[in-house]
Design a protein around this motif. Structure first.
Motif, PDB file in Angstrom:
ATOM      1  N   PRO A   1      -7.144 -64.159 -80.400  1.00  0.00           N
ATOM      2  CA  PRO A   1      -7.630 -63.733 -79.084  1.00  0.00           C
ATOM      3  C   PRO A   1      -7.023 -62.376 -78.714  1.00  0.00           C
ATOM      4  O   PRO A   1      -5.835 -62.137 -78.922  1.00  0.00           O
ATOM      5  N   VAL A   2      -7.860 -61.493 -78.194  1.00  0.00           N
ATOM      6  CA  VAL A   2      -7.414 -60.150 -77.831  1.00  0.00           C
ATOM      7  C   VAL A   2      -8.017 -59.763 -76.488  1.00  0.00           C
ATOM      8  O   VAL A   2      -9.176 -60.073 -76.205  1.00  0.00           O
TER       9      VAL A   2
ATOM     10  N   LEU B   1      -4.251 -52.938 -75.984  1.00  0.00           N
ATOM     11  CA  LEU B   1      -4.547 -54.284 -76.473  1.00  0.00           C
ATOM     12  C   LEU B   1      -3.400 -55.235 -76.199  1.00  0.00           C
ATOM     13  O   LEU B   1      -2.235 -54.866 -76.318  1.00  0.00           O
ATOM     14  N   ALA B   2      -3.747 -56.470 -75.852  1.00  0.00           N
ATOM     15  CA  ALA B   2      -2.790 -57.570 -75.760  1.00  0.00           C
ATOM     16  C   ALA B   2      -3.341 -58.688 -76.632  1.00  0.00           C
ATOM     17  O   ALA B   2      -4.549 -58.944 -76.640  1.00  0.00           O
ATOM     18  N   LEU B   3      -2.455 -59.348 -77.389  1.00  0.00           N
ATOM     19  CA  LEU B   3      -2.860 -60.346 -78.377  1.00  0.00           C
ATOM     20  C   LEU B   3      -2.245 -61.703 -78.070  1.00  0.00           C
ATOM     21  O   LEU B   3      -1.211 -61.789 -77.426  1.00  0.00           O
TER      22      LEU B   3
ATOM     23  N   ASP C   1       3.481 -69.588 -85.520  1.00  0.00           N
ATOM     24  CA  ASP C   1       3.938 -69.378 -86.894  1.00  0.00           C
ATOM     25  C   ASP C   1       3.287 -68.167 -87.559  1.00  0.00           C
ATOM     26  O   ASP C   1       3.122 -68.130 -88.780  1.00  0.00           O
ATOM     27  N   HIS C   2       2.908 -67.177 -86.758  1.00  0.00           N
ATOM     28  CA  HIS C   2       2.389 -65.906 -87.267  1.00  0.00           C
ATOM     29  C   HIS C   2       3.097 -64.767 -86.551  1.00  0.00           C
ATOM     30  O   HIS C   2       3.633 -64.938 -85.455  1.00  0.00           O
ATOM     31  N   GLU C   3       3.100 -63.637 -87.166  1.00  0.00           N
ATOM     32  CA  GLU C   3       3.615 -62.410 -86.565  1.00  0.00           C
ATOM     33  C   GLU C   3       2.641 -61.294 -86.877  1.00  0.00           C
ATOM     34  O   GLU C   3       1.811 -61.409 -87.778  1.00  0.00           O
ATOM     35  N   ALA C   4       2.761 -60.211 -86.143  1.00  0.00           N
ATOM     36  CA  ALA C   4       2.026 -58.993 -86.477  1.00  0.00           C
ATOM     37  C   ALA C   4       3.058 -57.898 -86.683  1.00  0.00           C
ATOM     38  O   ALA C   4       4.012 -57.784 -85.916  1.00  0.00           O
TER      39      ALA C   4
ATOM     40  N   THR D   1       7.736 -55.539 -84.914  1.00  0.00           N
ATOM     41  CA  THR D   1       7.298 -56.929 -84.962  1.00  0.00           C
ATOM     42  C   THR D   1       6.729 -57.359 -83.621  1.00  0.00           C
ATOM     43  O   THR D   1       7.350 -57.146 -82.576  1.00  0.00           O
ATOM     44  N   ILE D   2       5.562 -57.984 -83.666  1.00  0.00           N
ATOM     45  CA  ILE D   2       4.971 -58.611 -82.487  1.00  0.00           C
ATOM     46  C   ILE D   2       5.064 -60.116 -82.714  1.00  0.00           C
ATOM     47  O   ILE D   2       4.494 -60.643 -83.672  1.00  0.00           O
ATOM     48  N   ASP D   3       5.809 -60.781 -81.858  1.00  0.00           N
ATOM     49  CA  ASP D   3       6.004 -62.224 -81.970  1.00  0.00           C
ATOM     50  C   ASP D   3       4.794 -62.971 -81.429  1.00  0.00           C
ATOM     51  O   ASP D   3       4.063 -62.462 -80.562  1.00  0.00           O
ATOM     52  N   ALA D   4       4.625 -64.200 -81.900  1.00  0.00           N
ATOM     53  CA  ALA D   4       3.474 -65.014 -81.507  1.00  0.00           C
ATOM     54  C   ALA D   4       3.458 -65.317 -80.012  1.00  0.00           C
ATOM     55  O   ALA D   4       2.387 -65.532 -79.449  1.00  0.00           O
ATOM     56  N   ASP D   5       4.605 -65.309 -79.355  1.00  0.00           N
ATOM     57  CA  ASP D   5       4.633 -65.635 -77.928  1.00  0.00           C
ATOM     58  C   ASP D   5       4.589 -64.409 -77.012  1.00  0.00           C
ATOM     59  O   ASP D   5       4.645 -64.535 -75.795  1.00  0.00           O
ATOM     60  N   TYR D   6       4.450 -63.206 -77.565  1.00  0.00           N
ATOM     61  CA  TYR D   6       4.364 -61.983 -76.759  1.00  0.00           C
ATOM     62  C   TYR D   6       2.935 -61.804 -76.266  1.00  0.00           C
ATOM     63  O   TYR D   6       1.983 -61.934 -77.041  1.00  0.00           O
ATOM     64  N   ARG D   7       2.784 -61.509 -74.985  1.00  0.00           N
ATOM     65  CA  ARG D   7       1.451 -61.350 -74.410  1.00  0.00           C
ATOM     66  C   ARG D   7       1.237 -59.996 -73.735  1.00  0.00           C
ATOM     67  O   ARG D   7       0.214 -59.770 -73.110  1.00  0.00           O
TER      68      ARG D   7
END
Length: 152
Positions: free
Chosen positions: A9-10, A56-58, A63-66, A88-94
């Motif tokens: 989702p973006v 953009l916000a993701l 269990d994934h990173e960007a 690193t973009i963590d999975a919980d960053y919005r």
């Protein structure tokens, strides 16, 4: 060929409403190209750095990173790279994805709206569990590091 796509989702923020979503430049590309969502040209003097907005916000899956990685063209032509590479973009960053660029080159570099500024690679992550031991198992390399293999 197996479909290995991952739905992420973006949200395209208002200052990036007219910009395309990141895409893969080629069928074999590992990362999508992030675009500069600057409202006016941004010039990086030699040695200067700035956080460049992408608009953009993701919401990465658990269990994934960007990873935000440099673009080779900017680095080769101008000496511009991602300062904290890989970011690193963590999975919980919005929040908004920002790219911290630095100009290591000898001349000012101007970034414009919609310019490709970095790559984004999404990957699964493994969660580790520590196993304290008194001694590590032997390996052919041992504790050698920092050039100890004699290759370059």
């Amino acid at each position: 060929m197996t479909d290995t796509s991952l739905t992420v989702p973006v949200v395209r923020l208002p200052h990036a409403a007219d910009l395309a979503l990141p895409t893969y430049a080629t069928a074999g590309a590992a990362g999508v190209d992030l675009l500069a969502a600057v409202t006016e040209p941004l010039t990086l003097a030699p040695g200067a750095f700035a956080t460049v907005p992408t608009g953009l916000a993701l919401a990465l899956p658990p269990d994934h990173e960007a990873q935000v990685r440099p673009r080779s063209g900017l680095a080769a032509r101008h000496g511009v790279t991602v300062l904290n590479a890989p970011g690193t973009i963590d999975a919980d960053y919005r929040g908004e994805v920002g790219v911290i660029l630095i100009n290591h080159g000898p001349a000012p570099v101007t970034l414009v709206r919609g310019q490709r500024i970095a790559q984004l690679v999404v990957a699964p992550i493994a969660r580790l569990a520590w196993a304290p031991v008194e001694r590590l198992p032997d390996s052919p390399r041992g504790a050698g590091g920092f050039g100890s293999t004699g290759t370059g």
